[in-house]
Design a protein around this motif. Structure first.
Motif, short mmCIF file in Angstrom:
data_model
loop_
_atom_site.label_atom_id
_atom_site.label_comp_id
_atom_site.label_asym_id
_atom_site.label_seq_id
_atom_site.Cartn_x
_atom_site.Cartn_y
_atom_site.Cartn_z
N SER A 158 55.80 63.71 28.60
CA SER A 158 55.53 64.57 30.16
C SER A 158 54.31 64.02 30.92
O SER A 158 54.18 63.58 32.03
CB SER A 158 55.73 66.01 30.08
N TYR A 159 53.27 64.02 30.04
CA TYR A 159 52.01 63.45 30.49
C TYR A 159 52.03 62.23 30.81
O TYR A 159 51.44 61.91 31.92
CB TYR A 159 51.11 63.93 29.13
N ALA A 160 52.80 61.21 30.01
CA ALA A 160 52.62 59.91 30.39
C ALA A 160 53.36 59.72 31.58
O ALA A 160 52.83 58.78 32.56
CB ALA A 160 53.34 59.09 29.34
N GLU A 161 54.43 60.32 31.88
CA GLU A 161 55.29 60.23 33.16
C GLU A 161 54.28 60.65 34.45
O GLU A 161 54.42 60.04 35.54
CB GLU A 161 56.71 61.05 33.23
N LYS A 162 53.74 61.80 34.24
CA LYS A 162 52.88 62.35 35.50
C LYS A 162 51.67 61.53 35.82
O LYS A 162 51.43 61.41 36.69
CB LYS A 162 52.15 63.72 35.01
N LEU A 163 51.27 60.64 34.75
CA LEU A 163 50.15 59.93 34.85
C LEU A 163 50.72 58.67 35.46
O LEU A 163 49.76 58.00 36.18
CB LEU A 163 49.50 59.22 33.50
N GLY A 164 51.74 58.14 35.33
CA GLY A 164 52.48 57.14 36.12
C GLY A 164 52.71 55.86 35.18
O GLY A 164 53.01 54.99 35.41
N VAL A 165 53.02 56.27 33.84
CA VAL A 165 53.11 55.21 32.93
C VAL A 165 54.84 55.21 33.02
O VAL A 165 55.50 56.09 32.68
CB VAL A 165 52.87 55.44 31.34
N THR A 166 55.23 53.87 33.15
CA THR A 166 56.93 53.74 33.32
C THR A 166 57.59 52.77 32.13
O THR A 166 58.65 52.41 32.42
CB THR A 166 56.93 53.37 34.92
N ASN A 167 56.53 52.08 31.19
CA ASN A 167 57.24 51.28 30.29
C ASN A 167 56.49 51.70 28.98
O ASN A 167 55.61 52.37 28.78
CB ASN A 167 57.17 50.04 30.57
N ASP A 168 56.86 50.97 27.73
CA ASP A 168 56.37 51.36 26.64
C ASP A 168 55.10 50.47 26.22
O ASP A 168 54.57 50.22 24.96
CB ASP A 168 57.36 51.14 25.23
N GLN A 169 54.74 49.92 27.16
CA GLN A 169 53.28 48.98 27.11
C GLN A 169 52.25 49.98 26.55
O GLN A 169 51.30 49.41 26.04
CB GLN A 169 53.07 48.25 28.26
N TRP A 170 52.23 51.30 26.99
CA TRP A 170 51.25 52.18 26.95
C TRP A 170 51.86 53.27 25.84
O TRP A 170 53.00 54.02 26.35
CB TRP A 170 50.81 52.77 28.05
N GLN A 171 51.44 53.30 24.44
CA GLN A 171 52.00 54.32 23.60
C GLN A 171 50.81 55.42 23.66
O GLN A 171 49.73 55.52 23.77
CB GLN A 171 51.96 53.58 22.22
N PHE A 172 51.47 56.87 23.76
CA PHE A 172 50.77 57.98 23.53
C PHE A 172 51.11 58.67 21.80
O PHE A 172 52.31 58.72 22.04
CB PHE A 172 51.14 58.98 24.42
#
Length: 214
Positions: free
Chosen positions: A129-143
Motif C-alpha cells: 500500500s505504501y509503495a502504491e501511494k508513493l507512486g511506484v508502479t513496477n518491481d524495479q523498486w523493492q520494499f
C-alpha cells in the motif's frame, strides 16, 4: 550504539570524499573497509585487496515474495532504511528517491531497495500500500521486511544507523542515507536523502557508475 554512531560518522566522511573524487575522476571509489589478501598465481605471490561488500540476504517483499541479493546482481541499486509511519525524515527521503526512480523507470540496469526497520507493523501488505501511494508502479523498486536481526544486521553492513527508540516519535531512529551499490555489492556512494544537492550528486554519480558497465 557507539558502533552505529561510528559507522554513521564514517559514511559522512566517505560520502564527502566520494563527492570530491567524482569531480576529478570518471570512476567512483569503493567505500568501507579494505583488507590485503595474499595469493599465489603461477608461482608468484600477489597481494590483492578485499573490499567491504554487502553480505547475502533473503527478505520478504511487498508482494510476499522472498527475494535475495541475486535479484540485484546484474546491475546497480540504491538502498535505504525507513519505516512506513515515520513522522520525520522518511517522507522527504522517499520522495527524493522517487525522483531518481522516475528518471530511471524501465531501465533494467538500476534497481531500488528500501528496508523497513519496523518489523512489527510493516507487513508485506502495508509495504504494498505504501509503495502504491508513493507512486511506484513496477518491481524495479523493492520494499522489504524481515526479522530485526536480519534487517538491523544489514544496516551495519550498509554502514548506516538504525535503532528502536520508544522515546522518539514513531519509535524508531535511523539515518537518511541513500547507498549506491554496484553489481559486486560494493558501496560506491552515500548521500543524504533529505538534501536536494545530495540527490543531484547521487544522480551524477549514478551516471558515472553506469558507464563502468558500458
Amino acid at each position: 550504539m557507539r558502533k552505529s554512531l561510528f559507522l554513521l560518522v564514517g559514511v559522512c566522511v566517505l560520502a564527502y570524499v566520494a563527492g570530491c573524487n567524482s569531480k576529478t575522476s570518471k570512476t567512483l571509489p569503493i567505500l568501507g573497509s579494505r583488507d590485503p589478501i595474499t595469493k599465489v598465481v603461477d608461482g608468484k605471490t600477489i597481494t590483492d585487496t578485499l573490499y567491504h561488500s554487502i553480505p547475502d540476504f533473503q527478505l520478504l517483499n511487498q508482494d510476499s515474495v522472498l527475494i535475495t541479493n541475486e535479484l540485484f546482481s546484474k546491475g546497480v541499486y540504491i538502498a535505504n532504511f525507513f519505516f512506513t509511519h515515520c513522522p520525520s525524515i522518511c517522507p522527504t527521503m522517499q520522495r527524493n528517491l522517487l525522483k531518481v526512480y522516475e528518471k530511471y523507470k524501465g531501465d533494467e540496469r538500476v534497481k531500488f531497495l528500501s528496508h523497513s526497520i519496523d518489523f512489527r507493523h510493516d507487513s508485506p501488505s502495508v509495504l504494498k500500500s505504501y509503495a502504491e501511494k508513493l507512486g511506484v508502479t513496477n518491481d524495479q523498486w523493492q520494499f522489504v521486511t524481515g526479522s530485526k536481526a536480519a534487517v538491523y544486521g544489514l544496516s551495519d553492513s550498509y554502514m548506516v544507523y538504525t535503532k528502536e527508540d520508544s522515546n522518539i516519535p514513531g519509535g524508531y531512529d535511523h539515518s537518511g542515507y541513500l547507498l549506491l551499490i554496484d553489481s559486486n555489492r560494493h558501496i560506491r556512494g552515500a548521500y543524504d536523502g533529505t538534501n536536494d544537492e545530495q540527490i543531484q550528486l547521487l544522480l551524477d554519480e549514478l551516471a558515472i557508475l553506469l558507464k563502468e558497465y558500458e
